[in-house]
Design an enzyme around this catalytic site. Structure first.
Site, PDB file in Angstrom:
ATOM      1  N   ARG A 227      45.497  43.860  36.911  1.00 39.47           N
ATOM      2  CA  ARG A 227      45.158  42.926  38.084  1.00 39.47           C
ATOM      3  C   ARG A 227      46.751  42.070  38.160  1.00 39.47           C
ATOM      4  O   ARG A 227      46.692  40.972  38.689  1.00 39.47           O
ATOM      5  CB  ARG A 227      44.193  41.857  37.616  1.00 39.47           C
ATOM      6  CG  ARG A 227      42.991  42.555  37.540  1.00 39.47           C
ATOM      7  CD  ARG A 227      42.212  43.139  38.753  1.00 39.47           C
ATOM      8  NE  ARG A 227      40.854  43.610  38.303  1.00 39.47           N
ATOM      9  CZ  ARG A 227      40.733  44.854  37.956  1.00 39.47           C
ATOM     10  NH1 ARG A 227      41.723  45.503  37.672  1.00 39.47           N
ATOM     11  NH2 ARG A 227      39.632  45.556  37.649  1.00 39.47           N
TER      12      ARG A 227
ATOM     13  N   SER B 231      34.871  38.872  41.516  1.00 40.33           N
ATOM     14  CA  SER B 231      35.058  38.326  40.150  1.00 40.33           C
ATOM     15  C   SER B 231      36.082  37.275  40.324  1.00 40.33           C
ATOM     16  O   SER B 231      37.160  37.251  40.843  1.00 40.33           O
ATOM     17  CB  SER B 231      35.707  39.201  39.252  1.00 40.33           C
ATOM     18  OG  SER B 231      34.793  40.530  39.318  1.00 40.33           O
TER      19      SER B 231
ATOM     20  N   GLU C 173      41.137  34.845  39.306  1.00 36.06           N
ATOM     21  CA  GLU C 173      41.858  35.917  40.066  1.00 36.06           C
ATOM     22  C   GLU C 173      42.242  35.414  41.705  1.00 36.06           C
ATOM     23  O   GLU C 173      43.180  35.779  42.045  1.00 36.06           O
ATOM     24  CB  GLU C 173      40.782  37.155  39.957  1.00 36.06           C
ATOM     25  CG  GLU C 173      41.537  38.306  40.724  1.00 36.06           C
ATOM     26  CD  GLU C 173      40.738  39.535  40.369  1.00 36.06           C
ATOM     27  OE1 GLU C 173      40.871  40.588  40.997  1.00 36.06           O
ATOM     28  OE2 GLU C 173      39.757  39.522  39.414  1.00 36.06           O
TER      29      GLU C 173
END
Length: 351
Positions: free
Chosen positions: A160, A239, A343
């Site tokens: 990520r 998420s 995130e």
């Protein structure tokens, strides 16, 4: 190029949250994108790049500068080589590659947002990451004031993460190029255990790419991860927290805390990560810390379908969302000694 003043940003985000931008520009060509960025940089105007809005948490006060909505279009296939303009809808692009009989991104179906955001986040799901297929990223380098082409090896991809995320004020992604696989309509080897189990095959086997895509869409929909205007469980950024990656010392400390809280027979999820480290599940941590599906009584709550998604139930503010995120983050840290990292990108606010 379209321009609006005091323009609402909430409708441009999947959270449907945030105040207005002082100015909103919509660019439909690479030249317009570059011109708008250069203008803002020359004037010293704060600049916010907006693609699909699926990874933005905008402050209730809005953004005091120029928001540049990248609405460029371009889908070009040359054999198994794909080039996407940054503004292309990612989920639609995945569907078109599957229709063309190509493999490599079929398990990334249903992820909201634009193609230009995929290398920034190194978007991944169900055993695939774009870093495995991206060959080059064409971007405007705001420091060098020129368009550059960065090969995969120079993109700094990690879980990520990427060079673009590490230095968000430098690069503006214009185009992304991929090398896919012509596997006669079959998928890439399945890496994700849940996907393989649902399909009745073993990890490492292939299925029809269209079947893999359809299965992932069903799995995502069941977790509220496919956008639906009528379903508040999808009014999210997917998420909200990344899965923690721990070194040996951190992993041992976590196991001790987990055993103390949940009993000696507990077995937290563990997946091998880079440099010999171990990745565990943020969703597991959140749930075991007491934040179950549907948690919350206010206008911002945990999704009723997935503990990793924080959602706007229709009347939330960004302040409501951040209060919930802090409660979850702090609760997980208190329970397990692990600090979850958000995130989504925060704009004018912070967790």
């Amino acid at each position: 190029m379209q321009e609006l003043l005091d323009a609402p940003l909430a409708p441009l985000t999947t959270f449907r949250l945030g105040g207005p931008a002082a100015r909103l520009q919509t660019a439909t060509t690479d030249d317009e994108v570059v011109a708008a960025v250069r203008e803002a940089d020359a004037a010293g105007t704060p600049l916010l790049l907006v693609g699909g809005g699926s990874n933005l948490v905008v402050a209730d006060d809005g953004f005091p500068g120029t928001a540049l909505r990248i609405a460029t279009r371009g889908f070009h296939l040359d054999g198994a080589h794909l080039e996407l303009a940054a503004g292309e809808n990612w989920s639609d692009a995945v569907a078109r590659t599957v229709e063309a009989g190509l493999a490599g991104v079929e398990c990334l179906a249903g992820i909201p947002g634009s193609a230009g955001a995929t290398p920034i986040q190194n978007v991944g799901a169900y055993g695939q990451e774009v870093s495995s297929t991206v060959t080059e990223v064409v971007a405007y380098d705001r420091r060098a004031r020129e368009i550059v082409t960065l090969p995969n090896a120079e993109c700094g991809f990690a879980y990520r993460h990427s060079r673009f995320k590490a230095d968000p004020a430098r690069y503006v992604v214009l185009r992304v190029r991929f090398a896919l696989e012509d596997a006669d309509g079959m998928s890439a080897p399945l890496k994700y255990a849940e996907t393989a189990r649902v399909l009745g095959v073993r990890p490492g086997e292939r299925v029809a790419a269209a079947t893999a895509r359809e299965t992932v869409l069903k799995l995502r929909a069941g977790k509220g991860m496919v956008l639906d205007p009528e379903d508040h469980d999808t009014w999210s950024a997917g998420s909200f927290f990344t899965n923690p990656i721990l070194d040996d010392t951190g992993w041992a400390a976590f196991l001790a805390r987990a055993a103390e809280r949940l009993g000696p027979d507990v077995a937290p999820p563990a997946f091998p990560a880079e440099d010999g480290r171990t990745k565990t599940s943020a969703a597991w941590l959140i749930d075991r810390a007491g934040f179950t599906k549907g948690y919350g009584t206010g206008p911002a709550r945990i999704s009723g379908k997935h503990t990793l998604a924080l959602t706007n139930r229709g009347r939330a503010t960004t302040a409501d969302l951040l209060a919930l995120a802090r409660e979850v983050r702090d609760g997980v840290h208190e329970a397990f000694g692990i600090t979850l990292v958000n995130e989504p990108v925060t704009v004018g606010c912070a967790l």
